[in-house]
Design an enzyme around this catalytic site. Structure first.
Site, PDB file in Angstrom:
ATOM      1  N   ASP A  79       0.864  -1.169   0.000  1.00  0.00           N
ATOM      2  CA  ASP A  79       0.000   0.000   0.000  1.00  0.00           C
ATOM      3  C   ASP A  79       0.914   1.236   0.000  1.00  0.00           C
ATOM      4  O   ASP A  79       2.133   1.137   0.143  1.00  0.00           O
ATOM      5  CB  ASP A  79      -0.958  -0.032   1.209  1.00  0.00           C
ATOM      6  CG  ASP A  79      -2.192   0.810   0.972  1.00  0.00           C
ATOM      7  OD1 ASP A  79      -3.218   0.560   1.612  1.00  0.00           O
ATOM      8  OD2 ASP A  79      -2.129   1.725   0.116  1.00  0.00           O
TER       9      ASP A  79
HETATM   10  C1  GLC Z   1      -4.401   4.246  -0.224  1.00  0.00           C
HETATM   11  C2  GLC Z   1      -5.272   3.083   0.205  1.00  0.00           C
HETATM   12  C3  GLC Z   1      -5.385   1.991  -0.807  1.00  0.00           C
HETATM   13  C4  GLC Z   1      -5.272   2.573  -2.201  1.00  0.00           C
HETATM   14  C5  GLC Z   1      -3.869   3.122  -2.354  1.00  0.00           C
HETATM   15  C6  GLC Z   1      -3.669   3.788  -3.715  1.00  0.00           C
HETATM   16  O1  GLC Z   1      -3.694   4.741   0.862  1.00  0.00           O
HETATM   17  O2  GLC Z   1      -4.972   2.478   1.453  1.00  0.00           O
HETATM   18  O3  GLC Z   1      -6.652   1.345  -0.597  1.00  0.00           O
HETATM   19  O4  GLC Z   1      -5.514   1.560  -3.169  1.00  0.00           O
HETATM   20  O5  GLC Z   1      -3.533   4.033  -1.328  1.00  0.00           O
HETATM   21  O6  GLC Z   1      -4.485   4.908  -3.813  1.00  0.00           O
END
Ligand code: GLC
Length: 743
Positions: free
Chosen positions: A287
């Site tokens: 993430d």
């Molecule tokens: C965010 C979220 C995740 C998302 C990623 C890209 O912090 O936790 O669900 O897909 O970053 O945006």
């Protein structure tokens, strides 16, 4: 110079020949193809494939930070996210395939969670439809619109089980139950990936957030997760595995630590479970900056160690932290990371690119023609309107106040959300343009063109300003009916949006009760992304519809339900507590050794609150009524080879057609582990004409009764079971059967 160009010509031919076969499917093994490219790659180019960076798109149009453009040209970037648009993605892809040495195409990822430009209900709302065909259709349309704008990868489905509504991201998933959550996860993967990942209107799915992110302590986002192996495996892991078994090709590791080890460097979940037990062959992406966040977690001293521990644990791609791009090369040189580990990660990523057909045609998703034709089409909007209506849950309808009469002469539409375009599409609304959304006021005006409709805000969503109440009371007094639209702002759920209170924010409840004093009929439409503690609302108001955030066609869908053009059929995918003090509260609780007894102080209950929820899991009313009878089983006992065939008659005892979600629960009376009082093991959503009786059939086998037994082995045990069926998890008719040896 001649030698180099000849080399590149041969190389390109090698790649094209190898790729053609793959895309046409004649190639028997992606591995051979990825091996052939891997053999040509430098360590720097390999590490480039493991790096994912965001493209900062802003209101002045897309741009990307200069350093990324150069790195794309040098083949040092494997994927870009938050970039979409046929022209923009084409421009970035050209940088990669026209400038880099090996011409490896980029992946383009984005959070296409509940729609791309046409926005569908937030995921928790869609789950409330219990309609897997509708959920798959929603994801299908989202994939088609996203791929029309150059995207080929979505960071969805979010499969996190959530039993704590203080956690704002409960809105992104499918609620509290692993059985329903698994069905929804499978439907979303099918919708996104379709039958052929190489077709231009399908995109790679990403199962997130692995793992157990929804169990954050205190419902506080990003907080620690700590649970038994049994609960982890029996509940939280189940939907992720369902999505992977459905063919999802990527997984995203979660921000949280699990039992002391951050998911992003947790070898037990990323390799032992995901790879060795589940045989997942796609790739795992972190993430957002969760690799460098390992330093904050306190499990690594610096970014180099963060890169080493995460890649060695089984993480393949680093989202946005640049830890891989900055440190993996030196880590390999210092033998802290084996280049073979990097090779494996690169192969997994290249394989997904092959599967998407990107080696065959890197620009296959960059179609301006499709972009102009498909986005927000009337057909897609109609689907969004239909699915939004199916997602709504009728929580209360005392005296059958609903459905409303379209010929009503005057209506007051009151509330801080009633005319808020921004809030109609909820959080994580991707490329959705809220200006294109239909508000509740607009939907009601369209439904009742001859009615005099007055809109009054009544109050703000979340402050104590009482100055607008007088106008709202007057509007209600001067009309025949009042529709109150209350709830949370869209940004009060989703990421980094935990709430310590689940009450209606601000003075909405006070304003609503002031309006009620007019004595006019009042119905409530709720717009929220989590269960709310609305006991007072439930006490005071005769009719309440849970609309969630319905999406682009919000107002039309709300009007369809309010005025009966659609008979609400949604059921809650998550328990609504009476008070925040009951949390965590969920239907599949255990009996305890001292089950609650009002006549015995020394039993499991509160001094100041009921044990019961306000609204139970699986609950939802209809404008008609249903009765359940004739529950029969084809046998009184089954062993490992038998199938239990369950039949029940459901009758529409009302005056209008309606859909019912027939739910089947089981209760194991005695087991080596304290058995939940009930567990969802089946559901069927079916439409029944007024007066019609339908026989609904379920089939159960010993496989459906497996659990993690006292010694943590996974299997079933002989014993007596209650079998419970009904239209929610409380009002059930029952039968019983035995599971006998041999098992
Ligand atoms: C965010 C979220 C995740 C998302 C990623 C890209 O912090 O936790 O669900 O897909 O970053 O945006």
């Amino acid at each position: 110079m001649k030698t180099i160009s000849l080399y590149l010509l041969v190389l390109s031919l090698l790649i094209v020949i190898s790729c053609k076969n793959v895309v046409n499917g004649t190639c028997s093994d992606f591995d051979n193809k990825t091996d052939s490219i891997l053999a040509l790659m430098t360590l720097e180019e390999k590490i480039g494939q493991l790096s994912l960076f965001t493209s900062e798109m802003d209101q002045t149009g897309p741009f990307i930070k200069r350093e990324y453009e150069e790195e794309i040209k040098q083949g040092k970037v494997g994927a870009i996210f938050n970039a979409y648009g046929a022209d923009y993605t084409r421009r970035l892809q050209e940088m990669a395939v026209n400038n880099s040495r090996l011409k490896i195409p980029l992946l383009f990822g984005y959070d296409v969670i509940h729609g791309h430009q046409t926005i569908f209900p937030v995921s928790l709302g869609e789950a409330a439809s219990w309609d897997m065909e509708a959920i798959e259709r929603s994801a299908r349309i989202a994939a088609s619109e996203a791929s029309a704008q150059g995207l080929n990868w979505t960071f969805a489905p979010m499969c996190d089980i959530a039993r704590d509504p203080r956690w704002g991201r409960i809105s992104e998933g499918a609620g509290e139950d692993p059985f329903l959550g698994s069905a929804v996860a499978r439907a979303r993967v099918r919708g996104f990936q379709g039958d052929d990942l190489s077709s231009t209107n399908t995109i790679a799915a990403c199962v997130k957030h692995f793992a157990a992110y929804g169990a954050a302590l205190a419902g506080r986002d990003y907080n620690s997760v700590d649970m038994s192996e049994r609960v982890l495996r029996e509940c939280y892991l189940v939907p992720y595995k369902a999505a992977i078994d459905e063919g999802a090709v990527t997984v995203m590791s979660s921000f949280n630590d699990i039992n002391g080890i951050p998911a992003t460097m947790n070898r037990y979940i990323l390799t032992d479970i995901l790879r060795d037990e589940w045989h997942f062959s796609g790739f795992v992406v972190s993430d957002y900056t969760s690799v460098t966040e390992l330093i904050q977690h306190g499990t690594v001293p610096d970014t180099a160690a963060a890169a080493a521990f995460s890649v060695n644990a089984g993480l393949d791609m680093d989202m946005q932290s640049a830890a891989f791009s900055d440190y993996l090369e030196i880590l390999v040189q210092k033998k802290k990371v084996d280049e073979k580990t990097i090779d494996e990660a690169v192969k997994r990523i290249l394989k997904v690119k092959y599967m998407l057909g990107l080696f065959d045609d890197p620009f296959r998703y960059c179609s301006r023609e499709r972009e102009e034709k498909e986005l927000l089409s009337d057909e897609n909007r109609a689907a969004a309107r239909d699915i939004a209506a199916r997602s709504m849950v009728l929580l209360k309808n005392q005296g059958s106040v609903l459905p409303l009469d379209k010929m009503i002469k005057s209506i007051a539409v009151i509330g801080p959300l009633a005319d808020s375009k921004r809030d109609m599409i909820g959080s994580w609304s991707a490329a959705g343009d809220f200006n294109k959304a239909v508000t509740v006021v607009e939907g009601i005006r369209a439904k009742c063109p001859s009615a005099r409709i007055i809109y009054a805000k009544g109050c703000n969503i979340d402050d104590t300003d009482q100055s607008k109440i007088k106008e709202a009371v007057a509007a209600s007094r001067n009309t025949d009916l009042t529709i109150l639209v209350l709830g949370e702002a869209a940004n009060m759920t989703g990421e980094a949006a935990s709430r310590a209170s689940l009450d209606l924010p601000g003075i909405q409840q006070y304003m609503a009760e002031e309006v009620l004093k007019t004595g006019k009929p009042v119905v409530v439409v709720l717009m929220n992304g989590r269960p709310l503690t609305i006991t007072r609302l439930n006490d005071y108001f005769p009719a309440i519809i849970e609309a969630w955030y319905p999406g682009t066609e919000a107002g039309n869908a709300v009007a369809d339900v309010l005025f009966g053009d659609y008979n609400p059929s949604g059921k809650l995918p998550v328990t609504f507590p009476r008070s925040v003090g009951q949390i965590p509260i969920f239907y599949s609780e255990k009996n305890t050794g001292r089950p609650s007894d009002p006549d015995n102080k020394y039993t499991s209950k509160y001094l100041d609150e009921s044990n019961d929820p306000l609204y139970a899991f699986g609950y939802g009313l209809s404008y008609t009524t249903f009765s359940y009878s004739n529950l029969t089983l084809n046998r009184n006992e089954i062993d490992a080879n038998d199938t239990l065939i369950v039949r029940v008659t459901v009758k529409n005892t009302g005056k209008r057609k309606g859909e019912e979600v027939v739910q089947l629960y089981i209760h194991d009376r005695v087991a080596s582990v304290t058995p939940p009082l009930k567990l969802l093991k089946g559901f069927v959503k079916t439409e029944i004409e007024p007066g019609e009786e339908k026989e609904i059939v379920f089939k159960l086998t010993a496989e459906d009764l497996k659990f993690y037994r006292g010694d943590m082995s996974y299997g079933c045990e002989p014993g007596r079971y209650d079998l419970l069926i009904g239209g929610n998890s409380v009002d059930l008719i029952s039968s019983e059967f035995s599971l006998v040896l041999p098992l």
